[in-house]
Design a protein around this motif. Structure first.
Motif, short mmCIF file in Angstrom:
data_model
loop_
_atom_site.label_atom_id
_atom_site.label_comp_id
_atom_site.label_asym_id
_atom_site.label_seq_id
_atom_site.Cartn_x
_atom_site.Cartn_y
_atom_site.Cartn_z
N VAL A 1 1.12 -1.32 0.04
CA VAL A 1 -0.20 -0.36 0.45
C VAL A 1 0.85 0.85 -0.12
O VAL A 1 1.86 1.05 0.55
CB VAL A 1 -1.16 -0.06 1.20
CG1 VAL A 1 -1.45 1.29 1.35
CG2 VAL A 1 -1.69 -0.76 1.23
N GLY A 2 0.07 2.55 -0.86
CA GLY A 2 1.32 3.75 -0.98
C GLY A 2 0.27 4.26 -0.78
O GLY A 2 -0.66 5.12 -2.11
N ASP A 3 -0.50 5.32 0.09
CA ASP A 3 -1.56 6.32 0.01
C ASP A 3 -1.89 7.86 0.91
O ASP A 3 -0.21 7.74 1.55
CB ASP A 3 -2.80 5.11 1.44
CG ASP A 3 -3.40 4.38 0.10
OD1 ASP A 3 -3.34 4.19 -0.27
OD2 ASP A 3 -4.42 3.62 0.74
N LEU A 4 -1.84 8.12 0.54
CA LEU A 4 -2.06 9.82 1.19
C LEU A 4 -3.18 9.93 1.41
O LEU A 4 -4.11 9.85 0.87
CB LEU A 4 -1.27 10.97 0.73
CG LEU A 4 -0.68 12.43 1.06
CD1 LEU A 4 -0.21 11.88 1.71
CD2 LEU A 4 -0.63 13.02 -0.43
N TYR A 5 -3.13 11.35 2.91
CA TYR A 5 -4.75 11.34 3.56
C TYR A 5 -4.04 12.81 3.93
O TYR A 5 -3.80 12.73 4.65
CB TYR A 5 -4.87 10.35 4.39
CG TYR A 5 -5.19 9.24 4.45
CD1 TYR A 5 -6.97 8.86 4.43
CD2 TYR A 5 -4.37 7.80 4.20
CE1 TYR A 5 -7.16 7.45 3.91
CE2 TYR A 5 -4.90 6.23 3.42
CZ TYR A 5 -6.16 6.09 4.05
OH TYR A 5 -6.41 4.88 3.49
N VAL A 6 -5.29 12.79 3.25
CA VAL A 6 -5.40 14.68 4.12
C VAL A 6 -6.86 15.24 4.68
O VAL A 6 -7.68 14.42 4.62
CB VAL A 6 -5.70 15.85 2.37
CG1 VAL A 6 -5.67 17.51 2.46
CG2 VAL A 6 -5.13 15.34 1.59
N TYR A 7 -6.21 15.34 5.78
CA TYR A 7 -6.99 15.54 7.17
C TYR A 7 -7.56 16.75 7.42
O TYR A 7 -6.65 17.24 7.60
CB TYR A 7 -6.46 14.58 8.33
CG TYR A 7 -7.27 14.38 9.50
CD1 TYR A 7 -8.00 13.18 9.37
CD2 TYR A 7 -7.34 15.17 10.68
CE1 TYR A 7 -8.85 13.13 10.68
CE2 TYR A 7 -8.35 14.94 11.69
CZ TYR A 7 -8.63 14.02 12.11
OH TYR A 7 -9.23 13.95 13.02
N ASP A 8 -9.04 17.31 7.76
CA ASP A 8 -9.30 18.50 7.88
C ASP A 8 -9.36 18.58 9.36
O ASP A 8 -10.22 18.11 10.30
CB ASP A 8 -11.23 18.58 7.20
CG ASP A 8 -11.43 20.43 7.97
OD1 ASP A 8 -10.65 20.76 8.82
OD2 ASP A 8 -12.56 20.24 6.91
N THR A 9 -8.45 19.25 10.19
CA THR A 9 -8.35 19.71 11.01
C THR A 9 -9.78 20.47 12.76
O THR A 9 -9.68 20.25 13.37
CB THR A 9 -6.52 19.93 12.03
OG1 THR A 9 -6.81 21.12 11.22
CG2 THR A 9 -6.01 19.07 11.48
N ALA A 10 -10.34 21.22 11.20
CA ALA A 10 -11.26 21.92 11.82
C ALA A 10 -13.09 20.67 11.84
O ALA A 10 -13.16 21.32 13.13
CB ALA A 10 -11.70 22.81 10.71
N GLU A 11 -12.57 20.17 10.96
CA GLU A 11 -14.03 19.70 11.11
C GLU A 11 -13.30 17.85 12.27
O GLU A 11 -14.34 16.83 12.23
CB GLU A 11 -15.04 18.81 10.07
CG GLU A 11 -15.15 20.03 9.86
CD GLU A 11 -15.95 20.87 10.70
OE1 GLU A 11 -16.37 20.21 11.00
OE2 GLU A 11 -16.51 21.89 10.62
N ASP A 12 -12.24 17.27 11.94
CA ASP A 12 -11.61 16.08 12.50
C ASP A 12 -12.14 15.07 11.92
O ASP A 12 -13.20 14.19 11.62
CB ASP A 12 -11.77 16.03 13.88
CG ASP A 12 -10.61 16.72 15.25
OD1 ASP A 12 -10.00 16.76 14.23
OD2 ASP A 12 -11.51 17.22 16.06
N GLU A 13 -11.69 15.03 10.16
CA GLU A 13 -12.42 14.00 9.08
C GLU A 13 -10.99 14.49 7.79
O GLU A 13 -11.18 15.55 8.08
CB GLU A 13 -13.74 14.08 8.86
CG GLU A 13 -14.03 15.50 7.37
CD GLU A 13 -15.18 16.19 7.99
OE1 GLU A 13 -16.26 15.21 8.03
OE2 GLU A 13 -15.64 16.71 6.75
N VAL A 14 -11.43 13.07 7.65
CA VAL A 14 -10.42 12.85 5.73
C VAL A 14 -11.65 13.45 5.14
O VAL A 14 -12.68 12.79 4.62
CB VAL A 14 -10.49 11.64 6.02
CG1 VAL A 14 -9.85 11.51 4.60
CG2 VAL A 14 -9.40 10.52 6.73
#
Length: 433
Positions: A262-275
């Motif tokens: 696996v090679g994945d990149l996640y972008v996480y919203d720290t204001a809403e606490d969700e991917v």
């Protein structure tokens, strides 16, 4: 994480203190320069951690080349266990005057004064101390302790060079972690988000992945995501200006079982606490990453396939691919270099990348086994390898020595670049931003 957990053992150590010596200023607030002074000539120092031989190597730019200025054997330091330690990862204080080095063997974290490389802190943070990083205000150091599933908070009075363990957070006992259904909660890496919280991936395996976010003031888990929601087990990187966080997820291939990694990149919203976004890194075993100092590019690497991508932090789109971070590139991972950690030069000219050795001390051997242990230097503009720094050439070792687990051989992992003098950069040269 260690290949040979019995090679080195825990021994008690205590924090040490010494006289304060201020390192060369970085400029801006807190600079020693008086108004009207000419800016200092920019320079920088590379700290490269060889966890195979327990050394820290130092380099400085010298024209078009790099001068190997010093080597520090961490096992020769006062207060280090007789069995030795393994320097794994490094992070600097906000003014770069101190460096925290987490040691996966030796059950401790070492803190150095960067100007003269003197040890000012030697703390028993626990077995498998994997990453240590200063809080944004430099008042604490948070340490990810894998084997004890614990986050350790170290109180840091840097003015007086006094450090002591202040608190510990055993994740499996945390109510928020339990409610998220997380059974294994070993913290791997962390950095601080725009709200001052520390964001920790879980692992070390992809199958043990997850995410916990710790409130810095209360030192309690604020949010927990199980691996089914956020299967992140590697790097953590805040966005330099937005309420976002980048997280990597990596898994080596298993040829015997016919399973692709696996090679994945996640972008996480720290204001809403969700991917808010999830994409492939176009390779296998996504791991380290770093920004260029103009903040316009985020470079991401894949350890197994020795390649990577360049992401535009403004749009989160992949704008380019990196063909190879290390010079040995092959479809067979055993014949290919294994890049691990990235850090850019403060002038934006180079991207430095650690390369693992043929007998790796940590990580899945299939993914982490490299050919050319050292530091690869890539030209940011061309994306091409300029040179490879090899302070301890692998050619000097016999095949028998490389295959012998009792013979230490070079295996580079942690990396840091300390600015000396002043640089005009769009973003800070290291997080938190």
């Amino acid at each position: 994480m260690d290949r040979d957990a019995t090679r080195r053992r825990f021994l008690a150590g205590t924090a040490t203190a010494g006289a304060v010596t201020v390192a060369g200023c970085f400029g801006g607030e807190g600079s020693d320069d008086e108004p009207g002074d000419e800016p200092a000539d920019g320079g920088y120092e590379l700290w490269a951690l060889d966890q195979g031989r327990d050394n820290i190597h130092f380099y400085e730019p010298d024209g078009d080349d790099f001068e190997h200025t010093d080597t520090l054997d961490v096992n020769d330091l006062e207060g280090v266990p007789d069995e030795g330690v393994v320097p794994h990862m490094i992070a600097f204080s906000s003014d770069y005057e101190y460096a925290a080095v987490a040691c996966t063997a030796g059950a401790r974290t070492l803190v150095f004064r960067t100007e003269d490389k003197e040890l000012v802190g030697n703390l028993e943070t626990g077995a498998g101390s994997h990453m240590a990083a200063f809080s944004p205000d430099d008042e604490y150091v948070h340490v990810d302790v894998i084997d004890e599933e614990t986050i350790v908070r170290v109180e840091a009075d840097l003015e007086n060079e006094e450090l002591e363990i202040d608190d510990e957070l055993y994740l499996p006992n945390d109510e928020t972690v339990q409610e998220a259904g997380i059974d294994s909660a070993a913290p791997i890496c962390h950095m601080f988000d725009d709200r001052g919280r520390s964001v920790h991936t879980l692992g070390p395996s992809y199958h043990d992945a997850g995410l916990v976010i710790v409130d810095h003031e209360e030192f309690t888990v604020d949010v927990a995501h199980p691996g089914e929601e956020v299967p992140t087990n590697c790097g953590t990187m805040p966005h330099p200006t937005d309420s976002k966080f980048y997280l990597t997820a990596g898994l080596p291939s298993d040829p015997e079982e016919g399973v692709e990694g696996v090679g994945d990149l996640y972008v996480y919203d720290t204001a809403e606490d969700e991917v808010i976004e999830h994409k492939s890194t176009r390779g296998i075993d996504a791991h380290g990453y770093w920004y260029t100092p103009d903040g316009e590019e985020l470079w991401v690497l894949n350890r197994e396939t020795n390649d990577g991508i360049v992401v535009d932090p403004g749009t989160d789109e992949i704008v380019e691919e990196i063909d190879a971070y290390g010079p040995a590139q092959d479809d067979d991972p055993a014949e290919s270099d294994a890049p691990d950690i990235l850090w850019s030069s403060p002038d934006g000219e180079y991207m430095f990348v650690t390369l693992r050795g043929p007998s790796p001390l940590s990580g899945d051997p299939h993914a982490a086994t490299g050919v050319t242990p050292g530091v690869s230097v890539l030209d940011v503009e061309s994306r091409e390898i300029e040179t490879v720094l090899e302070p301890d050439p692998i050619e000097e070792y016999t095949d028998e020595e490389i295959e012998d687990e009792d013979t230490p051989t070079p295996d580079f992992h942690g990396l840091g670049v300390r600015p000396i003098g002043e640089y005009d950069t769009e973003i800070a040269t290291s997080p938190p931003f």
